[in-house]
Structure formats: C-alpha cells, structure tokens
Design a protein around this motif. Structure first.
Motif: not given
Ligand SMILES: [Fe+2]
Length: 359
Positions: A47-58, A60-73, A75-76
C-alpha cells in the motif's frame, strides 16, 4: 420464529482493525515497549510502496496505533489519503512531503531528523526521501484503530472523496512552522498551535512544576486534529511524579537515557528501559513514572489519542470507575519508598548523583 440451527461461531476477539492489519501483510510488533524504533523487522508494504511494520503495544488498546516506514534511497512512497488522523515523527534522514486536497493545489515542505508534522484529514500526501545514499525512517501515530473499527470498510477509509476544507484548504503557509501560543486553563502548560515542528529536539519549552523532576514542556495542536502531542523534558538526577490516564499516549524518547515504571492499581510493575528512539505506551489507568539516569536532560514527545481542543475531554475518556477512588497523580511523599531506593541504586551503578528533594 428463530431457527435453532447454528450457522457459525462468532469471535469477539478479532476486530475490523485486526483484520486490516493482517491484510496489509507486514510484521506487527507488540508487548509493552520498543527499545529502538530504528531496529525493527520491516517488510515490503504494498500500500505504501516502502518497507514497514505496525506497532500495536499493549497500552494502545486499539485507540491509537503506530507504524514505522522506510523510504529507500532516492525513492518516494505512493500517494495516499485516509480518514484517520496521523502524526509523523522523523527518525532518520531528511526529505520532503507534498500535500494537496482532491483537485486542489499541491504544496511541498521539507523535513529532517526529529521533525514532527500532522497530515490533514483525508488530504492527499506523498513522502520523498531527499537523500540518494541512505534510507529515511519515520514513525507515525494514528487513530486508525478507532476509525477502522467504527466504519469497518477499508475502501471507505482510503477512497473517500470528502474534502475537509475546515481543516485544510490549501493554505500555502500551512507547513511553514509558524504558530499561535495558548495558555491552558488552570495549568502552567502552554500550547502551540502549528502543523510543523522543524526539530522536536531543540524546541523551546516552558517550566511545569506540577509533575516535578525539573520538568519543562509544550503541548501541540496540529492540523485541527482530535489527536494531540506534547514535548516534555526533565532534569539530570531527577524523576517525575507517577500519574495515570487513559490508553493511547505514544511516548517516543527524543534524547536521553533512563527508564519508566508502569503498574496497574493492584499488580506487577513493568520496567521499561529507554534511550533516544525508544517507544512505550502506558496502558489505560496504569500509573507510570519516568526516571532520568543519563548525563543530559531527558526529552520525549508524546503522540496521544485525544487531548486537543477538538477532543479536550482528554485520554481520561476511557477511564474506569476506579479513577474516582483515588488521585491520578502520586506526590513524592506518598509514593512507595522502593521507588526512590531503586532510582538511587540505578544512579549509584552509573556513578551519577541524585538531585531529588527530600521527602
Ligand atoms: Fe502519562
């Protein structure tokens, strides 16, 4: 007349948001904290066109989430828009983002390591890596879990044509870092209304005595969001008072070294070691307390489920009834003496002096 033939089994445990996360096909990280946001296992994110992961820490309780995304050299990422709010903090590298409303003019602003900005709701946006030789990494906090669980139609969230002009109408100065300063009723905290913070690491703060620890802070109102943010810094040789509130406050360590302790009203303590690039989320109604064991002031930025003036009821909204039985902050003289004993022993190990007021 009700048929008595059972047609299937209902599971109350898998939410629409969970199904969305599974369908994205990237790794998910859980537990209580992430020690280093720049050192997480990522996967290709279609979906993003990069590399990523979700972070759903205990916490958060499904109020917020986080994700990390990497954009290659060089790239967009792919352009996207969505009906959830999103705050972005740059972990590594520099680049730019273009923003526009459907059919409206495009504008582009540049960012660097430790920049913070918010994406206006449902505005198109695309992120570019401004470096040809190394990747960009950013972490985003969103309220996607709430929005996905409310509407539970992914297509509605990502392919909705409504333009929220009251939040963003193509203003060309929207991301220039200017802002307005507000006081908050009954508090010494100040709030800065802006959409772009160039460097969270050096942003000016105001003294806040209520939480102790030689603390200074500033709150942010960004992109007319219900989500909110604040920077907090506390002094060398100090720790803050314990406090508690609802879930979904994503604490990202910007600079410093130390640990936090989190505990439910009656239960085991969880100790979270941290340094620059760590993330943790105190679970709803758990007390939590931050301890600086480093040689510099410790600074974090919290990206929160609510707390802006659009949702001023704050993250106490999801509080349990038990909150009314006691205070939401523990004064130093009321805390478990083991708290200070642990801090003193941690500081002694590092040859550091404790600079706390006597009980
Ligand atoms: Fe907190």
């Amino acid at each position: 007349m009700m048929e008595d033939k059972i047609v299937g089994e209902l599971s109350g445990r898998v939410t629409s948001y969970d199904r969305y996360v599974q369908s994205e096909g990237i790794p998910t990280h859980g537990a209580y904290y992430v020690e280093d946001l720049c050192n997480l296992n990522l996967g290709p994110w279609g979906r993003k066109g990069g590399n990523g992961c979700f972070i759903n820490l205990i916490g958060s309780e499904q109020s917020t989430d986080c994700y990390v995304c990497e954009i290659g050299p060089g790239r967009s990422l792919k352009p996207e828009k969505h009906l959830y709010e999103e705050f972005i903090f740059i972990l590594k590298g520099r680049g730019a983002t273009s923003i526009w409303n459907e059919g409206g003019p495009k504008q582009t602003f540049e960012w660097q390591e430790r920049s913070l900005f918010a994406i206006p709701l449902n505005a198109w946006h695309v992120h570019y890596n401004g470096q040809g030789d190394r990747p960009v990494k950013f972490v985003a906090a969103t309220n996607a879990p709430i929005v996905l669980n409310l509407y539970h139609t992914v297509d509605f969230i990502f392919n909705n044509s409504y333009v929220f002009k009251d939040r963003y109408d193509g203003e060309q100065d929207y991301f220039n870092g200017a802002g307005k300063l507000y006081s908050l009723a009954g508090k010494s905290t100040r709030s800065w209304e802006t959409n772009f913070v160039p460097d969270v690491g050096v942003f000016s703060l105001f003294e806040v005595k209520e939480r102790g620890g030689g603390g200074r802070s500033i709150a942010f109102e960004m992109a007319d969001s219900t989500m909110a943010a604040h920077i907090s810094e506390f002094a060398v040789g100090c720790y803050k008072k314990a406090h508690r509130h609802g879930p979904g406050a994503n604490v990202i360590i910007v600079d410093g070294e130390g640990y936090s302790v989190m505990w439910p009203e009656a239960g085991q303590r969880v100790v979270v070691p941290w340094r620059g690039g760590s993330l943790f989320v105190p679970p709803g109604r758990w007390f939590h307390q931050h301890f600086n064991t480093g040689a510099r002031p410790a600074r974090y930025v919290a990206l929160k489920f609510t707390g802006s003036r659009k949702f001023p009821i704050g993250i106490k909204y999801l509080s349990s009834e038990s909150a009314r039985k006691g205070p939401d902050q523990i004064e130093y003289e009321d805390e478990d003496p083991g708290i200070r004993v642990l801090y003193e022993s941690e500081m002694k190990k590092k040859g550091m002096a404790v600079n706390m007021p006597p009980y």
